[in-house]
Design a protein around this motif. Structure first.
Motif, PDB file in Angstrom:
ATOM      1  N   MET A   1      47.618 -65.505   5.353  1.00 48.51           N
ATOM      2  CA  MET A   1      46.249 -65.613   5.834  1.00 48.51           C
ATOM      3  C   MET A   1      46.218 -66.618   6.996  1.00 48.51           C
ATOM      4  O   MET A   1      46.728 -67.728   6.856  1.00 48.51           O
ATOM      5  N   PRO A   2      45.633 -66.242   8.126  1.00 48.59           N
ATOM      6  CA  PRO A   2      45.618 -67.166   9.271  1.00 48.59           C
ATOM      7  C   PRO A   2      44.855 -68.457   8.966  1.00 48.59           C
ATOM      8  O   PRO A   2      43.982 -68.484   8.102  1.00 48.59           O
ATOM      9  N   PHE A   3      45.196 -69.506   9.718  1.00 51.35           N
ATOM     10  CA  PHE A   3      44.499 -70.788   9.572  1.00 51.35           C
ATOM     11  C   PHE A   3      43.156 -70.714  10.286  1.00 51.35           C
ATOM     12  O   PHE A   3      43.046 -70.177  11.397  1.00 51.35           O
ATOM     13  N   VAL A   4      42.126 -71.241   9.645  1.00 59.22           N
ATOM     14  CA  VAL A   4      40.788 -71.254  10.240  1.00 59.22           C
ATOM     15  C   VAL A   4      40.092 -72.531   9.798  1.00 59.22           C
ATOM     16  O   VAL A   4      40.350 -73.056   8.713  1.00 59.22           O
ATOM     17  N   GLU A   5      39.230 -73.065  10.657  1.00 55.61           N
ATOM     18  CA  GLU A   5      38.523 -74.304  10.342  1.00 55.61           C
ATOM     19  C   GLU A   5      37.107 -74.023   9.875  1.00 55.61           C
ATOM     20  O   GLU A   5      36.491 -73.028  10.271  1.00 55.61           O
ATOM     21  N   LYS A   6      36.587 -74.916   9.036  1.00 55.85           N
ATOM     22  CA  LYS A   6      35.219 -74.779   8.542  1.00 55.85           C
ATOM     23  C   LYS A   6      34.248 -74.741   9.714  1.00 55.85           C
ATOM     24  O   LYS A   6      34.437 -75.427  10.714  1.00 55.85           O
ATOM     25  N   GLY A   7      33.208 -73.920   9.567  1.00 60.65           N
ATOM     26  CA  GLY A   7      32.192 -73.806  10.608  1.00 60.65           C
ATOM     27  C   GLY A   7      32.466 -72.710  11.621  1.00 60.65           C
ATOM     28  O   GLY A   7      31.582 -72.342  12.387  1.00 60.65           O
ATOM     29  N   MET A   8      33.702 -72.188  11.637  1.00 55.17           N
ATOM     30  CA  MET A   8      34.039 -71.122  12.589  1.00 55.17           C
ATOM     31  C   MET A   8      33.401 -69.792  12.195  1.00 55.17           C
ATOM     32  O   MET A   8      33.143 -69.533  11.019  1.00 55.17           O
ATOM     33  N   ALA A   9      33.174 -68.957  13.206  1.00 57.54           N
ATOM     34  CA  ALA A   9      32.740 -67.574  12.992  1.00 57.54           C
ATOM     35  C   ALA A   9      33.964 -66.691  13.195  1.00 57.54           C
ATOM     36  O   ALA A   9      34.592 -66.721  14.260  1.00 57.54           O
ATOM     37  N   VAL A  10      34.311 -65.925  12.157  1.00 51.41           N
ATOM     38  CA  VAL A  10      35.561 -65.158  12.174  1.00 51.41           C
ATOM     39  C   VAL A  10      35.297 -63.698  11.815  1.00 51.41           C
ATOM     40  O   VAL A  10      34.675 -63.393  10.795  1.00 51.41           O
ATOM     41  N   GLY A  11      35.787 -62.797  12.651  1.00 52.84           N
ATOM     42  CA  GLY A  11      35.674 -61.373  12.384  1.00 52.84           C
ATOM     43  C   GLY A  11      36.854 -60.881  11.567  1.00 52.84           C
ATOM     44  O   GLY A  11      37.977 -61.363  11.755  1.00 52.84           O
ATOM     45  N   LEU A  12      36.606 -59.953  10.675  1.00 53.97           N
ATOM     46  CA  LEU A  12      37.653 -59.345   9.846  1.00 53.97           C
ATOM     47  C   LEU A  12      37.716 -57.863  10.188  1.00 53.97           C
ATOM     48  O   LEU A  12      36.790 -57.108   9.899  1.00 53.97           O
ATOM     49  N   PHE A  13      38.811 -57.451  10.816  1.00 51.72           N
ATOM     50  CA  PHE A  13      38.972 -56.079  11.287  1.00 51.72           C
ATOM     51  C   PHE A  13      40.180 -55.476  10.587  1.00 51.72           C
ATOM     52  O   PHE A  13      41.319 -55.748  10.939  1.00 51.72           O
ATOM     53  N   GLY A  14      39.925 -54.695   9.540  1.00 48.77           N
ATOM     54  CA  GLY A  14      41.011 -54.156   8.738  1.00 48.77           C
ATOM     55  C   GLY A  14      41.215 -52.669   8.934  1.00 48.77           C
ATOM     56  O   GLY A  14      40.302 -51.938   9.313  1.00 48.77           O
ATOM     57  N   GLY A  15      42.432 -52.227   8.665  1.00 50.41           N
ATOM     58  CA  GLY A  15      42.732 -50.805   8.763  1.00 50.41           C
ATOM     59  C   GLY A  15      44.216 -50.560   8.593  1.00 50.41           C
ATOM     60  O   GLY A  15      45.019 -51.486   8.551  1.00 50.41           O
ATOM     61  N   SER A  16      44.565 -49.282   8.497  1.00 49.00           N
ATOM     62  CA  SER A  16      45.983 -48.951   8.377  1.00 49.00           C
ATOM     63  C   SER A  16      46.664 -48.971   9.748  1.00 49.00           C
ATOM     64  O   SER A  16      47.869 -49.169   9.841  1.00 49.00           O
ATOM     65  N   PHE A  17      45.885 -48.730  10.832  1.00 54.78           N
ATOM     66  CA  PHE A  17      46.422 -48.783  12.194  1.00 54.78           C
ATOM     67  C   PHE A  17      47.735 -48.000  12.277  1.00 54.78           C
ATOM     68  O   PHE A  17      48.798 -48.544  12.545  1.00 54.78           O
ATOM     69  N   ASN A  18      47.607 -46.707  12.072  1.00 56.79           N
ATOM     70  CA  ASN A  18      48.768 -45.824  11.919  1.00 56.79           C
ATOM     71  C   ASN A  18      48.744 -44.660  12.917  1.00 56.79           C
ATOM     72  O   ASN A  18      48.472 -43.538  12.517  1.00 56.79           O
ATOM     73  N   PRO A  19      49.028 -44.902  14.204  1.00 55.49           N
ATOM     74  CA  PRO A  19      49.388 -46.183  14.815  1.00 55.49           C
ATOM     75  C   PRO A  19      48.158 -46.865  15.409  1.00 55.49           C
ATOM     76  O   PRO A  19      47.115 -46.225  15.577  1.00 55.49           O
ATOM     77  N   PRO A  20      48.293 -48.150  15.765  1.00 54.22           N
ATOM     78  CA  PRO A  20      47.213 -48.815  16.496  1.00 54.22           C
ATOM     79  C   PRO A  20      47.178 -48.287  17.925  1.00 54.22           C
ATOM     80  O   PRO A  20      48.197 -47.813  18.436  1.00 54.22           O
ATOM     81  N   HIS A  21      46.014 -48.358  18.552  1.00 56.80           N
ATOM     82  CA  HIS A  21      45.899 -47.866  19.929  1.00 56.80           C
ATOM     83  C   HIS A  21      44.828 -48.658  20.680  1.00 56.80           C
ATOM     84  O   HIS A  21      44.180 -49.548  20.108  1.00 56.80           O
ATOM     85  N   ALA A  22      44.638 -48.313  21.955  1.00 53.68           N
ATOM     86  CA  ALA A  22      43.706 -49.048  22.815  1.00 53.68           C
ATOM     87  C   ALA A  22      42.274 -48.987  22.290  1.00 53.68           C
ATOM     88  O   ALA A  22      41.480 -49.896  22.552  1.00 53.68           O
ATOM     89  N   GLY A  23      41.929 -47.946  21.537  1.00 57.13           N
ATOM     90  CA  GLY A  23      40.591 -47.858  20.959  1.00 57.13           C
ATOM     91  C   GLY A  23      40.351 -48.970  19.947  1.00 57.13           C
ATOM     92  O   GLY A  23      39.259 -49.546  19.881  1.00 57.13           O
ATOM     93  N   HIS A  24      41.385 -49.297  19.153  1.00 62.81           N
ATOM     94  CA  HIS A  24      41.275 -50.405  18.206  1.00 62.81           C
ATOM     95  C   HIS A  24      41.126 -51.732  18.955  1.00 62.81           C
ATOM     96  O   HIS A  24      40.322 -52.591  18.573  1.00 62.81           O
ATOM     97  N   ALA A  25      41.913 -51.892  20.008  1.00 60.73           N
ATOM     98  CA  ALA A  25      41.839 -53.121  20.811  1.00 60.73           C
ATOM     99  C   ALA A  25      40.455 -53.267  21.434  1.00 60.73           C
ATOM    100  O   ALA A  25      39.924 -54.383  21.531  1.00 60.73           O
ATOM    101  N   LEU A  26      39.848 -52.140  21.826  1.00 58.80           N
ATOM    102  CA  LEU A  26      38.510 -52.164  22.412  1.00 58.80           C
ATOM    103  C   LEU A  26      37.472 -52.614  21.375  1.00 58.80           C
ATOM    104  O   LEU A  26      36.596 -53.418  21.681  1.00 58.80           O
ATOM    105  N   VAL A  27      37.592 -52.119  20.146  1.00 56.36           N
ATOM    106  CA  VAL A  27      36.686 -52.549  19.072  1.00 56.36           C
ATOM    107  C   VAL A  27      36.804 -54.056  18.860  1.00 56.36           C
ATOM    108  O   VAL A  27      35.798 -54.769  18.750  1.00 56.36           O
TER     109      VAL A  27
END
Length: 198
Positions: A1-27
Motif C-alpha cells: 500500500m503506498p505511503f500517504v499522509e493524513k489530510g491528503m485527498a487520494v483517488g483509488l483507481f482499480g481494475g484488472s488493466f488487461n492490458p492498460p492503455h491510454a484511455g486508463h491514463a486519461l481517466v
C-alpha cells in the motif's frame, strides 16, 4: 500500500488493466485534475471475479505495463490486494480505510463500469465507504441515468462543478465527470482490434 499522509485527498483507481492503455491514463489524469487530488493509487487487481481469468495476463506483466503509462509521480501503481489475498473491492476499501485514518479517499471508476456496478460484491457497502467519481467513457454517458447505482443513490449525487469537494464529502456521495474520452478498450486490444482516440 503506498505511503500517504493524513489530510491528503487520494483517488483509488482499480481494475484488472488487461492490458492498460491510454484511455486508463486519461481517466487517471482527469481524476487528478478535476478532483484536485494529492495522489492517485492505480490499483492493479489480481483478477476481476466477474471476468474470465483465462484471458488474464500475469499480474507482474500488467504492473509493468501500467508503470510504463504513468508520467505523474503522484500516481502510485500498486498491487497490494494480491499480498492480502483480496478478491472484492468492498474488502479492499475496508482495508484501506482501516489502515489510513485521516486520509480523504475517493473511488474512481469509468462510466462503462457503472452499468454493472450493482453486480459487484456488496456494492452498496462500496458506495457508503468512500465517495465515488464516475469518469465519462465512450458509449456510457447515459449510464449514470439508467444504472441501478445511480437510481439507488440519486439523492447522494453532487454537481460536477463541486468535484474538488468530493474526496472530503461524507459517503455516500458521487458525481459524474464529463471530459475528453478515449475509444481504446482492453477487450478490443486483446482481440487485436485497435481503436483510435477521440
Amino acid at each position: 500500500m503506498p505511503f500517504v499522509e493524513k489530510g491528503m485527498a487520494v483517488g483509488l483507481f482499480g481494475g484488472s488493466f488487461n492490458p492498460p492503455h491510454a484511455g486508463h491514463a486519461l481517466v487517471a489524469e482527469i481524476a487528478m485534475r478535476r478532483l484536485k487530488l494529492d495522489q492517485l493509487w492505480w490499483i492493479v487487481t489480481p483478477g476481476n471475479p466477474l471476468k474470465d481469468k483465462r484471458e488474464l495476463a500475469p499480474l507482474s506483466k500488467r504492473l509493468e505495463l501500467c508503470e510504463a503509462l504513468i508520467h505523474d509521480p503522484r500516481v502510485k501503481v500498486t498491487a497490494f490486494e494480491a499480498a492480502h489475498h483480496i478478491r472484492y473491492t468492498a474488502d479492499t476499501l475496508a482495508l484501506i480505510k482501516l489502515r489510513n485514518p485521516g486520509v480523504h479517499f475517493v473511488w474512481i471508476m469509468g462510466a462503462d463500469s457503472l452499468a454493472d456496478f450493482h453486480r459487484w460484491q456488496r456494492w452498496q457497502q462500496i458506495a457508503t465507504t468512500f465517495p465515488i467519481a464516475v469518469i465519462d467513457r465512450p458509449g456510457s454517458t447515459l449510464a449514470f441515468l439508467s444504472s441501478r447505482m445511480a437510481k439507488t443513490f440519486d439523492y447522494a449525487r453532487i454537481d460536477e462543478d463541486d468535484a474538488p469537494l468530493l474526496a472530503r464529502t461524507h459517503a455516500p456521495a458521487w458525481t459524474f465527470i464529463h471530459g475528453p474520452r478515449s475509444l481504446l478498450s482492453s477487450t478490443a486490444i486483446r482481440n487485436g482490434k485497435m481503436q483510435t482516440e477521440s
